[in-house]
Design an enzyme around this catalytic site. Sequence first.
Site, short mmCIF file in Angstrom:
data_model
loop_
_atom_site.label_atom_id
_atom_site.label_comp_id
_atom_site.label_asym_id
_atom_site.label_seq_id
_atom_site.Cartn_x
_atom_site.Cartn_y
_atom_site.Cartn_z
N PHE A 1 0.86 -1.18 0.00
CA PHE A 1 0.00 0.00 0.00
C PHE A 1 0.90 1.23 0.00
O PHE A 1 1.68 1.44 0.93
CB PHE A 1 -0.89 -0.01 1.25
CG PHE A 1 -1.99 1.02 1.27
CD1 PHE A 1 -3.29 0.66 0.93
CD2 PHE A 1 -1.73 2.34 1.63
CE1 PHE A 1 -4.32 1.60 0.96
CE2 PHE A 1 -2.75 3.28 1.67
CZ PHE A 1 -4.04 2.90 1.33
N VAL A 2 0.83 2.04 -1.04
CA VAL A 2 1.70 3.22 -1.12
C VAL A 2 0.98 4.39 -1.80
O VAL A 2 0.32 4.22 -2.82
CB VAL A 2 3.02 2.89 -1.87
CG1 VAL A 2 2.76 2.48 -3.31
CG2 VAL A 2 3.99 4.06 -1.81
N ILE A 3 1.08 5.54 -1.15
CA ILE A 3 0.68 6.81 -1.75
C ILE A 3 1.96 7.62 -1.90
O ILE A 3 2.69 7.81 -0.91
CB ILE A 3 -0.33 7.59 -0.87
CG1 ILE A 3 -1.59 6.75 -0.63
CG2 ILE A 3 -0.67 8.94 -1.49
CD1 ILE A 3 -2.42 6.47 -1.86
N ARG B 1 -3.53 13.95 2.36
CA ARG B 1 -4.68 14.64 1.74
C ARG B 1 -5.91 13.74 1.68
O ARG B 1 -6.85 14.04 0.96
CB ARG B 1 -4.31 15.10 0.33
CG ARG B 1 -3.12 16.06 0.29
CD ARG B 1 -2.89 16.56 -1.11
NE ARG B 1 -1.67 17.35 -1.19
CZ ARG B 1 -1.26 17.97 -2.29
NH1 ARG B 1 -2.00 17.88 -3.39
NH2 ARG B 1 -0.15 18.66 -2.30
N GLY C 1 -5.06 8.13 0.86
CA GLY C 1 -4.84 6.80 1.43
C GLY C 1 -6.13 6.22 2.00
O GLY C 1 -6.43 5.04 1.80
N GLU D 1 -1.35 -7.78 5.68
CA GLU D 1 -0.06 -8.44 5.92
C GLU D 1 0.91 -7.48 6.60
O GLU D 1 1.30 -6.47 6.00
CB GLU D 1 0.53 -8.90 4.58
CG GLU D 1 1.89 -9.55 4.70
CD GLU D 1 2.50 -9.89 3.34
OE1 GLU D 1 3.63 -10.39 3.32
OE2 GLU D 1 1.85 -9.64 2.32
#
Length: 424
Positions: free
Chosen positions: A230-232, A239, A242, A265
Site C-alpha cells: 500500500f503506497v501513496i 490529503r 490513502g 499483511e
Amino acid sequence: MATVDWTADANEALTLSLVRAEEDKQVPGSEETSEEFHPTFTYPIYGEEEKIYGYQDLVIDLRFASGSLAQYLSVRYAQKLDASTTVDNVEGILKEFIPPDYDTDETAFLTRVEEDAVLFQPIGSVVHTYTRPVPNTSGSTREVVEYEVCHATWNDPGFREYHRRMQLFILLYIEAGSYINEDDDAWHFFVSYEKRKRQNGTKTYHFIGYSSVYKFYCFPEKHRLRLSQFVIIPPYQHRGHGSELYKTIYNYVLLNPLISELTVEDPAEAFEDLRDRNDLRMLLANENFMKEGFGNEAVSHGGGKVRKRKTRVRANPVGAPSGTVKRTGKMGPPIDKAWSEMFRTQLKVAGRQWQRLMEMLILRHFNPTDIQAARAYRLQVKERLYRFNFEILAQLEKEERLEKLEETFQSLRADYLRILEMIK
C-alpha cells in the site's frame, strides 16, 4: 588540507519527480504535485548502508511521466574517482530495478510526456470516484478535482507493463518491501489517479498510488483477500487519498459475496493508524451495530456517532452494588461474544483487528466512573493480550507475567486514546 568525502547518501542523491505535460501544468494545484521528492529507503537497491561511493555532488535524476509513468534517468556529479573497481555503478545498479525502456535523452522524454498525457488511460475498471477541492492560482476560490480508483489484474491488457513502472515505489517507501511474482494470478490491484480536464475537454490522468492484494482460498467456497502492499507517493500524502484507497478495497470486499474477509499483511504503523481510523468511522456510522452495541442512546441522528457521557456520577439503581451503572447494549463490557462474532462475519473484518476495534469503541463509550465496567474491560483486553503473547508470557514467573500484562495494557490503552482522538 581537508579530506574529500567520496561517499553520497543514496536517499538524498536519488531525486524523484512526476512530470506533467505543459498544458497540464497550468491547472490549479498542479504545482504542488510536480515538486521533486526523495525516497524513504534505498537499501534494496544500493545496499544496507544506503551509501554510494566514488562521487561528489551526486544527483540521480529519475523522472516519471505523471500518468503513464514512463521513466527518464540521468546521473550527474561534480567529480568521479578514477578507480573503476571501487566506484559504484549508479545507473547499472538502478537499471536492474526499472523497465529497460527508460529514456536517457531529456528532449525525447519530454516529447513522450506530451504524447502520453493525451493517450494514457487508466487500466482496469473504475470502482470508486471522489472529489477534493484545491485552491486556484489566486487562492481565493477553490476548484473541485475528480479522482478515480481502478481495479486491475494481470489479465487487463497493458497492466503487467504498467505495474513494472510503478512497483519501484514499493521498494522506495515500504520497509522490507519487495517485488511480487508476475506469474501468480491471485494478485489484484487498486490504483488511484487524479483526473483533470483541459479547456478543450481532454481528460488527463495522474498517478497517486496503489495497493496490491492477494486472494486466498477460504473453506468451503469463498476467498479471503489479504492487503499486501500500500503506497501513496509523497506529493499526494496527507490529503485523504490513502483513506479513499483503503475504503475502496474494503467496500470491494464487503460487496463481493465470494470474499469472506479482508486481512492485512504485517502493517506498518502509519498504515495501521489509517486502517484503525477508517474502520472505526465505518462502525460509528453503522446505526444498527451502534444501537445493538450500546443501546438507543448511543446513536445520534448524525449517523452513528457516540455521544459523550456526562462525567457526573449517576445514581445507582436500587439494590445495585456501589460503583456500577446499568448497561443495556451488547458491548458490555464484557462484550457479548456471539453477537460480536455475528457482526464481525457480516462486516468481513479480520479477527484480531475486530477485537482491537471493539476495545477502542468500549473505551470511547463507557463511563469512567463505572468501576465494574472498567474492571470487566481490563480483564477482557488482558485476556486477549495473554492469548496473543502466550509463548512469551508463559515463560515468565506469575508476578512478572502479571506486571508485563499490566504494562502492555496501559500502553495499549494510551495508544487507543491517541487513535480515538483522531476521529473526533
